[in-house]
Design a protein around this motif. Structure first.
Motif, PDB file in Angstrom:
ATOM      1  N   PRO A   1      41.390  51.946  33.702  1.00 10.17           N
ATOM      2  CA  PRO A   1      41.317  51.254  34.930  1.00 10.17           C
ATOM      3  C   PRO A   1      42.156  49.916  34.582  1.00 10.17           C
ATOM      4  CG  PRO A   1      38.999  52.067  34.660  1.00 10.17           C
ATOM      5  CD  PRO A   1      39.912  52.282  33.177  1.00 10.17           C
ATOM      6  N   ASN A   2      41.960  49.196  33.430  1.00 14.79           N
ATOM      7  CA  ASN A   2      42.768  48.042  33.151  1.00 14.79           C
ATOM      8  C   ASN A   2      44.116  48.268  33.144  1.00 14.79           C
ATOM      9  OD1 ASN A   2      40.246  47.745  30.874  1.00 14.79           O
ATOM     10  ND2 ASN A   2      40.840  45.627  31.906  1.00 14.79           N
ATOM     11  N   TYR A   3      44.690  49.632  32.638  1.00 14.29           N
ATOM     12  CA  TYR A   3      46.108  49.927  32.766  1.00 14.29           C
ATOM     13  C   TYR A   3      46.693  49.720  34.160  1.00 14.29           C
ATOM     14  CZ  TYR A   3      50.360  52.488  32.710  1.00 14.29           C
ATOM     15  OH  TYR A   3      51.564  53.130  33.049  1.00 14.29           O
ATOM     16  N   TYR A   4      45.978  50.305  35.023  1.00 14.18           N
ATOM     17  CA  TYR A   4      46.195  50.410  36.686  1.00 14.18           C
ATOM     18  C   TYR A   4      46.292  49.029  37.268  1.00 14.18           C
ATOM     19  CZ  TYR A   4      46.796  55.488  36.548  1.00 14.18           C
ATOM     20  OH  TYR A   4      47.300  56.682  36.090  1.00 14.18           O
ATOM     21  N   LEU A   5      45.242  48.154  36.621  1.00  7.30           N
ATOM     22  CA  LEU A   5      45.072  46.819  37.225  1.00  7.30           C
ATOM     23  C   LEU A   5      46.356  45.859  36.941  1.00  7.30           C
ATOM     24  CD1 LEU A   5      43.360  44.757  38.539  1.00  7.30           C
ATOM     25  CD2 LEU A   5      42.233  44.484  36.262  1.00  7.30           C
TER      26      LEU A   5
ATOM     27  N   LEU B   1      43.408  37.992  33.924  1.00 10.07           N
ATOM     28  CA  LEU B   1      43.561  39.305  33.365  1.00 10.07           C
ATOM     29  C   LEU B   1      43.505  39.579  31.961  1.00 10.07           C
ATOM     30  CD1 LEU B   1      45.884  40.877  35.977  1.00 10.07           C
ATOM     31  CD2 LEU B   1      43.416  40.631  35.992  1.00 10.07           C
ATOM     32  N   TYR B   2      44.286  38.605  31.117  1.00 14.03           N
ATOM     33  CA  TYR B   2      44.266  38.708  29.851  1.00 14.03           C
ATOM     34  C   TYR B   2      42.870  38.553  29.135  1.00 14.03           C
ATOM     35  CZ  TYR B   2      45.451  37.593  24.957  1.00 14.03           C
ATOM     36  OH  TYR B   2      45.586  37.591  23.634  1.00 14.03           O
ATOM     37  N   ALA B   3      42.103  37.351  29.883  1.00 16.46           N
ATOM     38  CA  ALA B   3      40.733  37.000  29.168  1.00 16.46           C
ATOM     39  C   ALA B   3      39.931  38.341  29.204  1.00 16.46           C
ATOM     40  CB  ALA B   3      40.398  35.812  30.006  1.00 16.46           C
ATOM     41  N   GLN B   4      39.828  38.955  30.449  1.00 11.80           N
ATOM     42  CA  GLN B   4      39.029  39.925  30.617  1.00 11.80           C
ATOM     43  C   GLN B   4      39.333  41.154  29.920  1.00 11.80           C
ATOM     44  OE1 GLN B   4      36.692  37.729  32.397  1.00 11.80           O
ATOM     45  NE2 GLN B   4      36.008  39.694  32.648  1.00 11.80           N
ATOM     46  N   PHE B   5      40.551  41.338  29.487  1.00 11.34           N
ATOM     47  CA  PHE B   5      40.946  42.478  28.678  1.00 11.34           C
ATOM     48  C   PHE B   5      40.627  42.043  27.195  1.00 11.34           C
ATOM     49  CE2 PHE B   5      44.546  44.761  26.464  1.00 11.34           C
ATOM     50  CZ  PHE B   5      44.155  46.099  26.777  1.00 11.34           C
ATOM     51  N   GLN B   6      40.712  41.193  26.718  1.00 13.37           N
ATOM     52  CA  GLN B   6      40.534  40.855  25.143  1.00 13.37           C
ATOM     53  C   GLN B   6      39.209  40.653  24.753  1.00 13.37           C
ATOM     54  OE1 GLN B   6      43.215  42.174  24.087  1.00 13.37           O
ATOM     55  NE2 GLN B   6      44.368  40.589  22.962  1.00 13.37           N
ATOM     56  N   PHE B   7      38.490  39.960  25.686  1.00 10.59           N
ATOM     57  CA  PHE B   7      37.084  39.452  25.553  1.00 10.59           C
ATOM     58  C   PHE B   7      36.958  38.141  24.842  1.00 10.59           C
ATOM     59  CE2 PHE B   7      36.426  43.908  27.280  1.00 10.59           C
ATOM     60  CZ  PHE B   7      35.377  43.788  28.283  1.00 10.59           C
ATOM     61  N   PHE B   8      37.922  37.776  24.033  1.00 15.50           N
ATOM     62  CA  PHE B   8      37.808  36.598  23.071  1.00 15.50           C
ATOM     63  C   PHE B   8      39.201  35.951  22.796  1.00 15.50           C
ATOM     64  CE2 PHE B   8      38.337  34.702  18.927  1.00 15.50           C
ATOM     65  CZ  PHE B   8      37.226  33.997  19.260  1.00 15.50           C
TER      66      PHE B   8
ATOM     67  N   PHE C   1      28.228  30.315  34.910  1.00  9.88           N
ATOM     68  CA  PHE C   1      27.472  30.538  36.141  1.00  9.88           C
ATOM     69  C   PHE C   1      27.407  31.835  37.028  1.00  9.88           C
ATOM     70  CE2 PHE C   1      29.694  26.476  35.666  1.00  9.88           C
ATOM     71  CZ  PHE C   1      28.579  25.741  35.685  1.00  9.88           C
ATOM     72  N   GLY C   2      28.224  32.796  36.375  1.00  9.44           N
ATOM     73  CA  GLY C   2      28.066  34.190  36.876  1.00  9.44           C
ATOM     74  C   GLY C   2      28.874  34.621  37.891  1.00  9.44           C
ATOM     75  N   VAL C   3      30.101  33.631  38.191  1.00  6.41           N
ATOM     76  CA  VAL C   3      30.982  33.653  39.147  1.00  6.41           C
ATOM     77  C   VAL C   3      32.114  34.896  38.814  1.00  6.41           C
ATOM     78  CG1 VAL C   3      33.036  32.410  40.414  1.00  6.41           C
ATOM     79  CG2 VAL C   3      30.820  31.343  39.605  1.00  6.41           C
ATOM     80  N   SER C   4      32.150  35.571  39.661  1.00  7.30           N
ATOM     81  CA  SER C   4      33.208  36.783  39.425  1.00  7.30           C
ATOM     82  C   SER C   4      34.427  36.118  38.983  1.00  7.30           C
ATOM     83  CB  SER C   4      33.290  37.739  40.657  1.00  7.30           C
ATOM     84  OG  SER C   4      34.545  38.522  40.385  1.00  7.30           O
ATOM     85  N   PRO C   5      35.203  36.863  38.059  1.00  8.56           N
ATOM     86  CA  PRO C   5      36.359  36.443  37.521  1.00  8.56           C
ATOM     87  C   PRO C   5      37.617  36.583  38.650  1.00  8.56           C
ATOM     88  CG  PRO C   5      35.460  37.945  35.768  1.00  8.56           C
ATOM     89  CD  PRO C   5      34.562  37.698  36.890  1.00  8.56           C
ATOM     90  N   ILE C   6      37.101  37.190  39.558  1.00 10.14           N
ATOM     91  CA  ILE C   6      38.040  37.243  40.810  1.00 10.14           C
ATOM     92  C   ILE C   6      38.272  35.962  41.521  1.00 10.14           C
ATOM     93  CG2 ILE C   6      38.515  38.532  42.961  1.00 10.14           C
ATOM     94  CD1 ILE C   6      37.443  41.033  42.015  1.00 10.14           C
TER      95      ILE C   6
ATOM     96  N   ALA D   1      29.137  46.140  35.669  1.00  6.51           N
ATOM     97  CA  ALA D   1      29.616  45.286  37.036  1.00  6.51           C
ATOM     98  C   ALA D   1      31.047  45.838  37.460  1.00  6.51           C
ATOM     99  CB  ALA D   1      29.670  43.811  36.757  1.00  6.51           C
ATOM    100  N   GLY D   2      31.683  46.336  36.704  1.00  5.96           N
ATOM    101  CA  GLY D   2      32.844  47.073  37.220  1.00  5.96           C
ATOM    102  C   GLY D   2      33.845  46.108  37.812  1.00  5.96           C
ATOM    103  N   ILE D   3      34.506  46.536  38.903  1.00  7.73           N
ATOM    104  CA  ILE D   3      35.804  45.632  39.485  1.00  7.73           C
ATOM    105  C   ILE D   3      35.235  44.113  39.549  1.00  7.73           C
ATOM    106  CG2 ILE D   3      35.117  46.081  41.758  1.00  7.73           C
ATOM    107  CD1 ILE D   3      38.570  46.067  40.224  1.00  7.73           C
ATOM    108  N   TRP D   4      33.887  43.904  39.853  1.00  8.63           N
ATOM    109  CA  TRP D   4      33.482  42.436  40.245  1.00  8.63           C
ATOM    110  C   TRP D   4      33.648  41.784  39.020  1.00  8.63           C
ATOM    111  CZ3 TRP D   4      29.420  39.661  37.760  1.00  8.63           C
ATOM    112  CH2 TRP D   4      29.190  38.343  38.314  1.00  8.63           C
ATOM    113  N   ALA D   5      33.669  42.463  37.860  1.00  9.90           N
ATOM    114  CA  ALA D   5      33.744  41.477  36.370  1.00  9.90           C
ATOM    115  C   ALA D   5      35.055  41.714  35.917  1.00  9.90           C
ATOM    116  CB  ALA D   5      32.279  41.923  35.570  1.00  9.90           C
TER     117      ALA D   5
END
Length: 329
Positions: free
Chosen positions: A163-167, A229-236, A81-86, A151-155
């Motif tokens: 940036p992932n490190y600081y996140l 956060l883990y999902a967006q970092f690993q992508f799979f 649905f394109g909903v931001s992971p946030i 998409a940056g921080i939105w995604a």
């Protein structure tokens, strides 16, 4: 403020400053920086587990269920649905809280190894459901996170690892702050009373069931957030990984127990020992000796428990006190 508290705050500030500055001199795409990200992530995960496992001595082996709920909720909403992971993480946190509520109703009346086995079974149920519900989760094949770095921080996706490190650093500090607020509040004193003697806590008026329920829900919410956060970092990821008992639930408990259960810095020390040890074992000997990393930190845990069952921090404090006594003598 006492001299000890002043020194503790100064040490904490120094550690945080080092963590902020250290990656600036590293390769923003490098393997070392990815390992540091995982160390921070698992430190935060251990801290979330520490609320129930460390303060209340409720040894949960089902936290992978909350972690997986957070990862799958945000990923499915983002990819379909394109909903931001946030925003997706908020949905995952709510679902994890509901799952924790349903799970806690029967299990919180259990004690000791019965509680641990019940939570372990709940985590396995979540894994089986994710493997079977192919139309939603992708089943054993797994699920991929759409790559949209523009998409940056939105995604929660970026061009480099930095940036992932600081996140992850921010998430670790946030979860640690929540733990500290719980630990130093009346709620935290009730949890520790339950840990020492649950019957005595009930006698003095502590509603032990309600206190453990609130702690479980809070821990589940934080764990689900970290799953996103883990999902967006690993992508799979796949159900066996994200809901894995050894890869998630047991590792969270080991990190806390190794560092020092019920202590603010316990997960910090545990994660900064276990994760590099595991990665080195996998990198250098993983191809020739399967499962060596689990064997290595299992041996390390046994050694620490034999020397000091309260963890590495208690061991360091004991050595420090012994050194001070000898120097004074």
């Amino acid at each position: 403020m006492t001299r000890t508290n002043t020194l503790s705050l100064a040490a904490l500030a120094a550690v945080v400053l080092i963590l902020i500055v250290m990656p600036l001199s590293m390769d923003p795409f490098g393997y070392t920086l990815r390992i540091l990200c995982l160390m921070l992530l698992f430190c935060a995960m251990g801290q979330a587990w520490n609320i129930v496992g460390g303060l209340a001595n409720q040894i949960s082996l089902g936290h992978a269920a909350y972690f997986g709920i957070g990862a799958y909720s945000s990923t499915i909403l983002f990819s379909s649905f394109g909903v931001s992971p946030i925003l997706g993480s908020l949905v995952g946190m709510v679902l994890a809280a509901l799952f924790a509520l349903v799970l806690s109703l029967p299990t919180l009346r259990l004690k000791g190894h019965y509680f641990a086995l019940a939570t372990l079974a709940a985590g396995e149920v979540a894994r089986v459901v994710a493997n079977s519900w192919t139309s939603l989760t992708g089943g054993p094949v797994g699920i991929s996170v759409p790559y949209r770095p523009d998409a940056g921080i939105w995604a929660l996706q970026f061009q480099t690892v930095l940036p992932n490190y600081y996140l992850f650093l921010g998430a670790m500090l946030l979860v640690s702050l929540v733990f500290w607020l719980v630990q130093t509040s009346a709620f935290g004193y009730r949890l520790r009373a339950i840990k020492e003697n649950e019957v005595a806590a009930e006698v003095i008026g502590v509603n032990t069931y309600r206190v453990k329920l609130y702690a479980s829900i809070l821990s589940a919410i934080l764990t689900a957030m970290l799953g996103t956060l883990y999902a967006q970092f690993q992508f799979f990821f796949d159900p066996d990984t994200i809901f894995g008992v050894a890869t998630i639930s047991v590792k969270m408990a080991l990190i806390v127990i190794l560092g020092g259960a019920g202590r603010l810095y316990g997960p910090w020390v545990g994660a900064f020992v276990i994760i590099p040890l595991e990665e080195m074992a996998n990198s250098y000997l993983g191809a020739s000796v399967a499962g060596l990393s689990q064997f290595a930190y299992g041996v390390l845990l046994i050694v620490v428990i034999l020397l000091n069952p309260h963890g590495l921090i208690a061991m360091i404090e004991s050595l420090r006190d012994r050194f001070v006594r000898r120097s004074r003598a």
